[in-house]
Every structure is written in structure tokens, then in C-alpha cells.
Enzyme design. Structure first.
Site: not given
Length: 383
Positions: A74, A136
Site C-alpha cells: 500500500d 502498513e
């Protein structure tokens, strides 16, 4: 599948707009196809939310003694940022490769994928594992379900390298983090006679004072580590929201705060200190006949990382060409790999965190080439 360079691979990866709020499934499926074609035993593991997936791929023999290379898929949003080029299309100027996630941390993923492709026909004595997680950036959320599953399966390895951007230097530690909310409950009244109510914003202001007092105590009496730029644990209030109109005594106010923790400072103890002071403040307000309450809740937390500088995984990274840098000011998934799987972990990857989360984020061709060489030497150690 034709082998691609890390630059070509990075161009493919940044084209997936894997902002944390959106799905990363297409990205994971692309990485899975590349790793499967390279000969990996690949598993795509559903996350806890629809459209969110993790990936674990293994090369070489089954068993212990292998190395995990880890990254998150991400990226942070680009909303409100002014970019000179499309943030989701790799653009090159003078050896700089611009795109969202180029440094944080799709550059490392690109190097992982191309390193795996260079394994075709290579016999490994010890396994290589590649882990790619989701979400994350919003508190190391997505990797937890994958690590729990691996722990339940009895997964073992000799160590883990998390490829966050460190300029390809070795970080052996970072602080842990607690992200919480202080909810202050008061009693509404007309502002013409505020003594008939209890102002929740005033309660919140007192609690902000308590966070400042806790910060002072940590600086003087808490754990210290000179390897960090701020050598003690920190307390920070980031947002406050309360009240509906100027002429109404507000009956609620919420504060969002974080604590960045050194090993040696207990999050439970620090939260207990804040909770006790909140109870005292609320009790004093109730003693005046008013409604009042203060509650503290934890929204998210992840552990810090503390690995010995001479740990085998640190020595391996150094032998592969990385230099020892010390400890990081930002958090990573490294502490979770250590806590949940018992893996000695270091953080080491290409690019710079100083470019991350900003407009015109970039990584350089030279940095990717250096990471290619670094991973080739890591892989060679498993042969």
C-alpha cells in the site's frame, strides 16, 4: 514470462493505485503471477477486509534456516498534493524515477520480483521467502493476519529483512507506537449559565496538560537510547474535536493521541497513568454535581524493534553490501515479524524515507541497481 529489469517492474507496480483505503488485490495477483512463473510456491492470503490480500512465496527447500524479504504493497494518498507528473505512472528525469510508492516501498518490491526471476535454475540449500502485505501505512494492520497464519503453521526462518527505504543501510531498531483516543463526556447547558453544565472541552484541555506532563516525565525518567534522534519515548496530541455551537456548553470532546515507545517503557503503564489522571479530573467535576467522564481507548498499536547489531541477520545484510546505520525514527512491520514469528529482523532497503509521502516522490536508477546487487548477494548466501 520474459524477465524484466527492476525499473521495468517498478513501472508496472506503481501503475496499481494501491492507496491504503482501496483494494490491493490486482497488485497482489500480478506479483503472484510473476513469482509463480519464477518457480515460487505462492500463496495469496485474504486479509480481514474485502479486496485486501497478503502474499507469501517460497523458493528452495522446505524447512528452517531461510531468509524472509518483506514489503508492503500500500501507499499513502496523493490527495491535495501537487505533482509535476502523474503519480501513478513512472516518469524519469536525470536518473530519477518519479511515482507514488517509488521509494516507499515498491522499489524494493520490484527488486524482490526480479531477484526471484534470476533464481530460475538456481539450486538453493536454504529457502528464500518473499512476503508482501497490505495496509502498513495505516498502522501495520494487514500483515498481522498473515503472520498469525504462518505462526499457527509453525513457520520458521533464520531472519527477516524489511525493505523500507533506509538508503540501503541497516537499521536494527525503531520505536513502537500506541494510537489512542481520550473521550471526554460533559454536560450540556446554555452558555449564559455555564455553571449548570460541564464543559467537555475544558476536560479535554486538562487531559492535554496531562499528556504534556507525561512527556516531561518520560524525557526525565523514562528509557533513553542515544541511537535515536529523539532519545526517549514521546507523547503527541494530533487532533481535538468537540462542541457544536458557541452558545452551548459542549458535552463531548475527543482527543487523538499517540505514544512512540522505546523498549523499556511499558505502554500499559503509561496508559494507566493517563487513565488514573482522567478519573481524578472527572471525579472532581462530578463532585460539583455535574455529569463528567473520561475514557481512554487504544485504536491501534504495534511493537518496536530491537535487534542486536551483531545478530546473524545484521551480519548477513552487512556482508551483502549494506552499512550499519543505527535506529529509525519511523515504524515498520519489523517488530511484528519479531514478536509474532520470533524472527530476528533488520530494516534495509533502497531509497529515502525523506522523499516518502511527498509530492514527486522518487527513487533513482542507481539505488535500484544497488538493491539488485544487495539481494543477489543475499540469495547467493542461501545457495
Amino acid at each position: 514470462m520474459t524477465m524484466q529489469s527492476s525499473v521495468e517492474t517498478l513501472a508496472r507496480l506503481v501503475a496499481f493505485p494501491t492507496v491504503s483505503r482501496d483494494s490491493n488485490d490486482a497488485f497482489t495477483r500480478y506479483a503472484a503471477e510473476r513469482l509463480t512463473a519464477a518457480g515460487g510456491r505462492v500463496r495469496v492470503l485474504p486479509g480481514d477486509l474485502a479486496g485486501k490480500t497478503n502474499l507469501i512465496a517460497s523458493f528452495g527447500p522446505d524447512g528452517e534456516g531461510g531468509i524472509v524479504l518483506s514489503a508492503h504493497s500500500d501507499v499513502v494518498p496523493v490527495d491535495g498534493q501537487e505533482w509535476a507528473s502523474d503519480p501513478f505512472a513512472l516518469t524519469e528525469h536525470d536518473g530519477r524515477l518519479y511515482a507514488r510508492g517509488s521509494s516507499d516501498m515498491k522499489g524494493f518490491i520490484a527488486c524482490m520480483l526480479t531477484a526471484a526471476e534470476r533464481l530460475r535454475g538456481v539450486r538453493l540449500v536454504r529457502p528464500l521467502h518473499i512476503a508482501i502485505s497490505h495496509d502498513e501505512e495505516i498502522g501495520c494492520v494487514g500483515v498481522r493476519s498473515m503472520l498469525k497464519r504462518l505462526a499457527d503453521e509453525g513457520f520458521r526462518a533464520a531472519g527477516c529483512i524489511v525493505g523500507e527505504p533506509t538508503g540501503l543501510t541497516i537499521a536494527t531498531g525503531h520505536k513502537g507506537k500506541v494510537n489512542g483516543q481520550i473521550s471526554c463526556l460533559g454536560e450540556a447547558a446554555h452558555s449564559a449559565n455555564p455553571t449548570l453544565g460541564c464543559n467537555a472541552i475544558n476536560l479535554a484541555a486538562r487531559m492535554i496538560g496531562e499528556t504534556e506532563a507525561l512527556q516531561e516525565w518520560l524525557a526525565q525518567h523514562g528509557a533513553h537510547d542515544a541511537a535515536y534522534s529523539v532519545p526517549y519515548s514521546t507523547v503527541h496530541v494530533g487532533t481535538i474535536a468537540g462542541g457544536t455551537a458557541l452558545n452551548i456548553v459542549p458535552d463531548s470532546c475527543n482527543i487523538r493521541f499517540e505514544i512512540r515507545l522505546l523498549p523499556g517503557d511499558s505502554p500499559d503503564d503509561l496508559l494507566a497513568r493517563l487513565t488514573a489522571r482522567g478519573q481524578e479530573i472527572a471525579a472532581a467535576a462530578r463532585a460539583g454535581g455535574r455529569t463528567a467522564g473520561i475514557e481512554i481507548s487504544v485504536q491501534n498499536a504495534y511493537p518496536g524493534l530491537q535487534t542486536e547489531e551483531d545478530a546473524p541477520i545484521a551480519r548477513l545484510a552487512k556482508a551483502a553490501g549494506a552499512s550499519v546505520a543505527g535506529k529509525l525514527s519511523f515504524g515498520t512491520e519489523g517488530g511484528l515479524f519479531n514478536d509474532m514469528l520470533g524472527l530476528p529482523t533488520v530494516v534495509c532497503g533502497p531509497g529515502s524515507i525523506d522523499r516518502a509521502h511527498k509530492p514527486d516522490e522518487f527513487i533513482t536508477r542507481d539505488e535500484l541497481a544497488a538493491c539488485d546487487g544487495f539481494l543477489d548477494r543475499i540469495v547467493s548466501s542461501l545457495g
